[in-house]
Scaffold this active site. Structure first.
Site, mmCIF file in Angstrom:
data_model
loop_
_atom_site.group_PDB
_atom_site.id
_atom_site.type_symbol
_atom_site.label_atom_id
_atom_site.label_comp_id
_atom_site.label_asym_id
_atom_site.label_seq_id
_atom_site.Cartn_x
_atom_site.Cartn_y
_atom_site.Cartn_z
ATOM 1 N N CYS A 1 44.988 38.793 29.890
ATOM 2 C CA CYS A 1 45.692 37.826 29.298
ATOM 3 C C CYS A 1 44.699 36.848 28.596
ATOM 4 C CB CYS A 1 46.621 37.239 29.885
ATOM 5 S SG CYS A 1 47.934 38.027 30.814
ATOM 6 N N HIS B 1 53.681 34.153 24.105
ATOM 7 C CA HIS B 1 52.598 34.465 24.930
ATOM 8 C C HIS B 1 52.415 36.291 24.427
ATOM 9 C CE1 HIS B 1 49.345 35.298 27.625
ATOM 10 N NE2 HIS B 1 50.155 35.681 28.518
#
Lengths: 383, 135
Positions: free
Chosen positions: A83, A332
């Site tokens: 991420c 996200h």
């Protein structure tokens, strides 16, 4: 090493882009960043992405994007750090420019997640965890964070509702960001009524699955005067790592890679937490915001919830976080999130954040965390 | 999971085998090639007792692909009596209220049904410690 600045930013809206492919999204953001800078030239392309191989069946992604954007035969490389890929791609690009290998480097963070069913995306995201000793046992990312949250509540006698201000703050700020996915404000009652994903974590603790791309054009600060928009200096860029498996940490509630990368960044910039005007926190889950604020020196151990309860994380607080919605409110798209954070800090430091503008912002920090705190990229930007 | 990978992991999955450092006596699970504490490479296999206490836990309501057939299930982090911590599924937890600090013990269970490779994967899970076993 040469001083490096960000001279152009671009982003697509974060959304479920049914009609756009991963390459459409990347090209849209890349062209927007070049237009913003008023500079066409690109000497190297760094793509931040986590899941194109798993979700789109496409590796060699940087070449795909260089080709689609008309940049051939430019040097192009994909950077993967779970991420934190978007932040890591900026780090790699900035090193290349600082070292004198390139003059103009383009960073594109991109992720395309909504073509797939939730169980497939959940399994793909779990690849950032330990394949043999976490994901292989059916332990999802939400589950890892849920275990941290439950332990934190146990050690610090906190209630689940104490985490609500983080989600409320991100949604309130996202409502002021036209590029954000979740532009509706939420209340403490909404938070309490939200369905559970992995108890105690509920939907409103968690950043959603989405698509998006964000891009940055960078150049030596000495060249930056030629650009259309005011340049923003990269005052610090730092990466640190920790064990991949959460269970192998001495104390899982101490996010050491977050602390180490922040410490390195503060030293590079010759600044400390008190000098930071805004902080783009990696709020993939509310517990991540809490552990990050504590690891970065904005709150003592066990006291980040108090920081939020006192309203100090809001746009007019002493440490505004997730000022344009964060991962929770903006969305996200995992490998792109680190690049979105940088775009947003640049918007703030240029005074272009509109209704979400933090007054007199001069120094902004962005932090991108991969895995359950196993790799962290911290940038400090300055005008 | 691929058969050679399963074969490589048989010690950890069946016997909870980790490592013990010959230099600093640090105990490690899963096994590692380098001691994270003293950086020595003189490590030997060590099988853990399988007894420990629950450090934290959760119930997975959105299972990843490959685990959806389990419905919802509990997972936890277990602090082994010998020191290291391990993440695993918590079995036999229906009707038991899991609590941080409760004693648990390792059991060998089915981790995954036969996939395209055609074999069933077995390995460790933990369950609330039975009174007889804990005596």
């Amino acid at each position: 090493m040469r001083d490096v600045s960000i001279i152009g930013i671009g982003q697509t809206a974060v959304a479920e882009h049914w009609d756009k492919s991963i390459r459409d999204l990347a090209v849209e953001a890349a062209q927007a960043a070049r237009r913003d800078a008023g500079i066409e030239r690109v000497d190297a392309l760094y793509v931040g992405n986590m899941l194109s191989g798993e979700l789109a069946g496409q590796e060699n992604l940087a070449t795909v994007i260089a080709d689609a954007a008309g940049l051939l035969p430019v040097e192009a490389i994909k950077i993967e750090a779970a991420c934190a890929s978007g932040g890591a791609a900026l780090r790699a690009a900035a090193l290349g420019v600082a070292a004198g290998a390139h003059e103009y480097a383009l960073v594109v963070g991109v992720e395309k997640m909504t073509d797939y069913l939730t169980d497939g995306v959940t399994a793909a995201l779990a690849m950032a965890a330990d394949a043999d000793y976490e994901a292989g046992h059916g332990i999802s990312f939400a589950a890892l964070n849920a275990m941290l949250m439950r332990r934190y509540m146990h050690e610090h006698k906190a209630r689940h509702e104490d985490f609500a201000p983080f989600s409320i703050n991100s949604h309130r700020n996202a409502a002021r960001n036209p590029f954000a996915m979740y532009r509706q404000e939420i209340t403490a009652e909404d938070f309490a009524a939200s369905p559970i994903v992995a108890d105690p974590i509920n939907i409103l603790d968690s950043a959603g699955i989405c698509d998006g791309a964000a891009a940055l054009l960078i150049a030596p600060s000495a060249e930056a005067r030629k650009t259309r928009r005011p340049p923003v200096r990269i005052a610090a860029s730092a990466v640190a790592t920790d064990t991949v498996a959460l269970a192998e940490r001495r104390d899982p509630l101490v996010w050491q890679s977050v602390a180490d990368s922040a410490r390195l960044a503060y030293a590079q910039a010759k600044l400390g937490p008190k000098d930071i005007d805004l902080f783009e926190v990696h709020d993939a889950f509310t517990i991540v915001s809490v552990l990050s604020l504590e690891a970065c020196g904005f709150a003592d151990r066990g006291s980040a919830l108090k920081l939020a309860a006192e309203g100090r994380i809001g746009l007019d607080g002493d440490i505004p976080i997730c000022t344009l919605g964060g991962l929770k409110g903006r969305g996200h798209p995992v490998g792109a999130s680190g690049a979105y954070q940088i775009v947003e800090v640049v918007q703030q430091l240029r005074g272009e954040a509109g209704a979400a503008q933090v007054k007199d912002a001069r120094v902004g920090m962005a932090q991108s965390v991969g895995g359950s705190g196993s790799v962290t990229v911290t940038h400090i930007l300055q005008v | 999971m691929e058969l050679p990978r399963y074969h490589r992991m048989r010690g950890t999955l069946y016997r909870l085998e980790g490592s013990a450092c010959r230099k600093c006596a640090h105990r490690i699970f899963p096994p590692r090639p380098v001691c994270p504490r003293c950086k020595a490479q003189e490590l030997e296999p060590m099988a853990f007792s399988g007894r420990g206490t629950l450090y934290s836990f959760t119930r997975v309501l959105q299972p990843p692909r490959g685990f959806t057939n389990l419905g919802t299930y509990s997972v936890g982090m277990v602090r082994l009596d010998e020191g290291p911590m391990v993440s695993a599924q918590i079995a036999d937890a229906d009707g038991t209220e899991l609590q941080i600090g409760m004693p648990v013990e390792m059991v060998t269970r089915k981790l995954k049904d036969a996939e395209e490779h055609g074999f069933i994967l077995y390995g460790y899970k933990f369950r609330p410690r039975l009174r007889a076993a804990g005596a």
